[in-house]
Design a protein around this motif. Structure first.
Motif, PDB file in Angstrom:
ATOM      1  N   VAL A 172       1.638  -6.593  -8.032  1.00  0.00           N
ATOM      2  CA  VAL A 172       0.497  -6.730  -7.104  1.00  0.00           C
ATOM      3  C   VAL A 172       0.919  -6.230  -5.775  1.00  0.00           C
ATOM      4  N   LEU A 173       2.226  -6.585  -5.264  1.00  0.00           N
ATOM      5  CA  LEU A 173       2.363  -6.283  -3.930  1.00  0.00           C
ATOM      6  C   LEU A 173       2.930  -4.560  -3.887  1.00  0.00           C
ATOM      7  N   ASN A 174       3.291  -4.108  -4.891  1.00  0.00           N
ATOM      8  CA  ASN A 174       3.750  -2.759  -5.175  1.00  0.00           C
ATOM      9  C   ASN A 174       2.473  -2.009  -5.109  1.00  0.00           C
ATOM     10  N   LEU A 198      -1.265   1.864   2.342  1.00  0.00           N
ATOM     11  CA  LEU A 198      -0.715   2.985   2.909  1.00  0.00           C
ATOM     12  C   LEU A 198      -1.719   4.168   2.968  1.00  0.00           C
ATOM     13  N   ALA A 199      -2.601   4.338   1.745  1.00  0.00           N
ATOM     14  CA  ALA A 199      -3.745   5.334   1.738  1.00  0.00           C
ATOM     15  C   ALA A 199      -4.725   4.819   2.529  1.00  0.00           C
ATOM     16  N   GLU A 254      -6.113   6.992   5.911  1.00  0.00           N
ATOM     17  CA  GLU A 254      -7.276   7.423   6.342  1.00  0.00           C
ATOM     18  C   GLU A 254      -7.921   6.873   7.446  1.00  0.00           C
ATOM     19  N   GLN A 255      -7.516   5.648   7.685  1.00  0.00           N
ATOM     20  CA  GLN A 255      -8.222   4.999   9.150  1.00  0.00           C
ATOM     21  C   GLN A 255      -7.869   5.908  10.387  1.00  0.00           C
ATOM     22  N   GLU A 312       7.485  -2.813   3.869  1.00  0.00           N
ATOM     23  CA  GLU A 312       6.688  -3.556   4.667  1.00  0.00           C
ATOM     24  C   GLU A 312       6.362  -2.873   6.086  1.00  0.00           C
ATOM     25  N   VAL A 313       6.854  -1.635   6.165  1.00  0.00           N
ATOM     26  CA  VAL A 313       6.948  -0.906   7.536  1.00  0.00           C
ATOM     27  C   VAL A 313       5.425  -0.071   7.455  1.00  0.00           C
ATOM     28  N   TYR A 314       4.646   0.138   8.313  1.00  0.00           N
ATOM     29  CA  TYR A 314       3.545   0.824   8.250  1.00  0.00           C
ATOM     30  C   TYR A 314       3.648   1.897   9.544  1.00  0.00           C
ATOM     31  N   ARG A 315       3.705   3.143   9.342  1.00  0.00           N
ATOM     32  CA  ARG A 315       3.538   3.995  10.551  1.00  0.00           C
ATOM     33  C   ARG A 315       2.185   4.425  10.933  1.00  0.00           C
TER      34      ARG A 315
END
Length: 368
Positions: free
Chosen positions: A80-82, A89-90, A94-95, A290-293
């Motif tokens: 589920v985490l994957n 990310l998607a 999009e945001q 856990e990192v989001y650019r």
């Protein structure tokens, strides 16, 4: 029907992400007033924050429990985490695409501009420098990281800037990395005054101001880079009512510690170098997944502030006034006499809740 068949079930967490995507779809809809579209974008961001704070944090906790069973849909917590990672990310991409490619150009056409450092003129730069000296420097406490000053506690969802430095500080110590934490009392979106703005609705992000003027916080040193970041922490309340004598005290302690609980997500600016990302994620005990650019401000949800700052009724939904039922209920009529003759069905928020308040007010003064 075999109710244990995993194909019968939808995954709750993945379904929630799809809901957040449907909220974001409202920001794409050109039939909706522009500032309302901005609000929908911000709502999708705050929804995602809460999703990580509660749902993702709960799944991470389940991973630490040996022998965790698959969920009804057949997926394990790790699976589920994957899938959450891929969908999140998607959604984040999009945001920021919506913000950069759709909303910013549309806002600019309406005279609402967000000015970046590359577009500040000389007069605006002088005003912003004065703003930093008078409003920011007195409340900012930069911290150089060294053996005597370890990595500080970073508050949940607060705006911070990681700074790469070269040179020696005022005490003659070699400095490499420092942190600047922005107090929550500071506005994240600043309106430029008329004397320096190109229009009535020119704005600058606080994060951009800090990046451009961070050298003022480190006199005598060379700033090699400044990178905003934001950490999201576990905000799920874990209080066993049977184990505590005073629930109010337990909740008070839990709420205080929640701001510094385990990290579940790290957001960094898109320009942040990999070495800095590894440095930050290691201190928050987070992995690459856990990192989001962020291709824009890391606290994009704070754009919501312009909704009240911009006086453009044509860019907002027409204000809605709830009906008052029954007619005359708030102008001296007796609600109990009315209810003796007719039932009243109230549908909130379309019918005013003031009728309920009036019922309680009349009940409090009625001897019967």
């Amino acid at each position: 029907m075999d109710l244990s068949d995993p194909s019968l079930y939808l995954n709750r967490e993945l379904s929630l992400i799809e809901f957040h995507r449907r909220v974001l779809e409202q920001a794409h809809d050109t039939r909706i007033p522009l500032l309302e579209r901005v609000r929908f974008l911000c709502i999708s961001c705050t929804n995602l924050d809460e999703f990580f704070e509660v749902r993702v944090a709960t799944i991470r906790y389940q991973l630490s429990i040996p022998g965790a069973k698959p969920w009804p849909d057949g997926l394990s917590p790790a699976e589920v985490l994957n899938r959450i990672r891929a969908k999140s990310l998607a959604l984040v991409r999009e945001q920021y695409r919506c913000w950069n490619e759709e909303l910013i150009p549309a806002l600019r056409e309406e005279g609402i501009r967000f000015l970046t450092r590359d577009h500040w003129n000389a007069k605006q730069r002088r005003w912003l420098t004065n703003y930093v000296e008078e409003q920011l420097l007195p409340v900012l406490s930069p911290l150089g990281l060294d053996p005597a000053h370890p990595f500080p506690r970073i508050l949940n969802k607060s705006l911070n800037v990681a700074v790469r430095l070269r040179g020696k500080d005022a005490f003659g110590r070699e400095a490499g990395i420092a942190l600047v934490r922005a107090p929550r009392s500071l506005p994240r979106v600043i309106r430029l005054p008329p004397e320096v703005a190109g229009g009535p609705n020119d704005f600058v992000f606080l994060s951009g101001i800090l990046q451009a003027h961070v050298d003022m916080l480190f006199p005598g040193m060379q700033v090699k880079g400044a990178y905003p970041f934001r950490v999201t922490r576990n905000s799920e309340l874990l209080v066993d009512e049977d184990d505590v004598e005073n629930l109010a005290h337990a909740l008070k302690d839990e709420l205080y510690e929640r701001g510094f609980a385990d990290a579940v997500r790290l957001e960094v600016s898109a320009s942040c170098p990999r070495t800095m990302v590894r440095f930050l994620s290691s201190h928050f005990e987070l992995g690459d997944s856990e990192v989001y650019r962020c291709d824009g401000p890391v606290n994009l949800n704070r754009v919501m502030a312009i909704y009240d700052m911009v006086d453009c009724p044509q860019l907002k939904f027409t204000p809605f006034t709830p009906r008052i039922l029954p007619t005359g209920a708030l102008s001296g009529g007796n609600l109990f006499e009315h209810l003796g003759r007719h039932d009243v069905l109230l549908h909130h928020p379309f019918d005013s809740f003031a009728t309920v308040i009036e019922l309680l007010r009349q009940a409090a003064s009625d001897p019967q």
